[in-house]
Scaffold this motif. Structure first.
Motif, PDB file in Angstrom:
ATOM      1  N   PHE A 116       7.141  -4.263   3.948  1.00 51.66           N
ATOM      2  CA  PHE A 116       6.881  -5.184   5.008  1.00 51.66           C
ATOM      3  C   PHE A 116       8.299  -5.379   5.711  1.00 51.66           C
ATOM      4  CE2 PHE A 116       3.666  -6.880   2.159  1.00 51.66           C
ATOM      5  CZ  PHE A 116       2.747  -7.088   3.112  1.00 51.66           C
ATOM      6  N   PRO A 145       3.548  -4.310   8.173  1.00 50.83           N
ATOM      7  CA  PRO A 145       4.529  -3.507   7.257  1.00 50.83           C
ATOM      8  C   PRO A 145       5.324  -2.443   8.116  1.00 50.83           C
ATOM      9  CG  PRO A 145       2.255  -2.538   7.807  1.00 50.83           C
ATOM     10  CD  PRO A 145       2.386  -4.151   8.372  1.00 50.83           C
ATOM     11  N   VAL A 184      -0.349  -1.958   1.861  1.00 47.68           N
ATOM     12  CA  VAL A 184       0.714  -2.888   1.326  1.00 47.68           C
ATOM     13  C   VAL A 184       0.436  -3.304   0.109  1.00 47.68           C
ATOM     14  CG1 VAL A 184       1.476  -3.386   3.867  1.00 47.68           C
ATOM     15  CG2 VAL A 184      -0.530  -4.642   2.581  1.00 47.68           C
ATOM     16  N   PHE A 242       1.446  -9.309   0.075  1.00 45.55           N
ATOM     17  CA  PHE A 242       0.427  -9.882   1.325  1.00 45.55           C
ATOM     18  C   PHE A 242      -0.145 -11.398   0.918  1.00 45.55           C
ATOM     19  CE2 PHE A 242      -3.187  -9.901   4.021  1.00 45.55           C
ATOM     20  CZ  PHE A 242      -2.779  -9.864   5.091  1.00 45.55           C
TER      21      PHE A 242
END
Length: 263
Positions: free
Chosen positions: A156, A163, A170, A175
């Motif tokens: 990220f 990202p 991701v 997340f």
């Protein structure tokens, strides 16, 4: 993903009159979905597909090729068993497409099973090139994405929920952690941020028809799919894709939708 955000329209859009499928059969099992940067922009893809003519369809949902081209909203490139595929989303369905005969699907039958062959549509170009478009269910899409995502995890941006590379998936754990630190600006009154963040099990990046990136989120134990727009133009509100909430993550502005998809 460019940092530009506009609020979606205030009213629900009326259903369009040119559906890809004649019969709307809602698939409640689309629990995994994600798009990465494709090798073709959507407008170029539409131009390419318009050179083909539908010659066969055995899709019981009723496949309209012209509407299919017009209604493409997102795409993702997959490589499975050495073969390249594209997953194309219309506004209400998902299709696995590739250049070649339908028999190619047998190489990935361990992922999608043999039943998918009953939803195949075939078009040909002027030079005899064959294009196969197979409508896929949520379970099939989840299996394809899980098989393709291996080794495609990227980091990220610092202090952002975006990202660094929109061409990569991701890490769902990272997340989930970022989502849990968002603040709720507004919601539908039923949204619970902590519960939602904890339930995320797959997340990746689509490109829409404006070449803007957005997340698609799959949940554990939830039959719905969610799309999340960060600092980009979100679509107008639609009765089939209701807005769930607006969030903030540091300087990121977020709009979260629930997506009802036919498959």
């Amino acid at each position: 993903m460019n940092p530009r955000m506009k609020k979606p329209g205030d009213g629900a859009c009326a259903r369009m009159s040119d559906p890809t499928l004649s019969f709307g059969v809602h698939d409640p099992h689309l629990d995994k979905a994600a798009f990465i940067s494709p090798p073709l922009r959507l407008y170029a893809l539409r131009q390419h597909l318009s050179k083909f003519t539908l010659v066969h369809s055995n899709d019981a949902a009723g496949f309209n090729f012209e509407n299919f081209i017009r209604n493409i909203r997102g795409l993702k490139f997959l490589e499975l068993e050495g073969q390249g595929y594209e997953v194309l989303f219309t506004r209400s369905a998902a299709f696995l497409t590739f250049h070649g005969p339908p028999g190619v699907l047998r190489a990935i039958s361990h992922l999608i099973g043999d039943e998918a062959l009953s939803r195949v549509n075939v078009a040909t170009g002027k030079d005899g090139e064959m294009l196969t478009m197979c409508r896929i269910s949520g379970r099939e899409l989840g299996a394809l994405l899980a098989a393709s995502a291996k080794g495609r995890i990227g980091p990220f941006n610092a202090d952002s929920i975006l990202p660094t590379d929109p061409a990569r998936d991701v890490d769902p754990a990272e997340f989930r952690a970022k989502m849990s630190h968002c603040s709720v600006v507004s919601s539908d009154g039923r949204f619970d941020l902590a519960s939602f963040a904890a339930g995320i099990n797959i997340v990746s990046v689509f490109l829409d028809e404006n070449d803007a990136g957005y997340f698609v989120i799959g949940m554990k134990g939830d039959e719905s799919v969610y799309s999340m727009y960060v600092n980009v133009n979100a679509p107008a509100l639609h009765e089939e894709n209701p807005i769930i909430c607006r969030l903030k993550y540091n300087n990121d502005s977020i709009v979260l939708f629930r997506v009802e998809v036919i498959g």
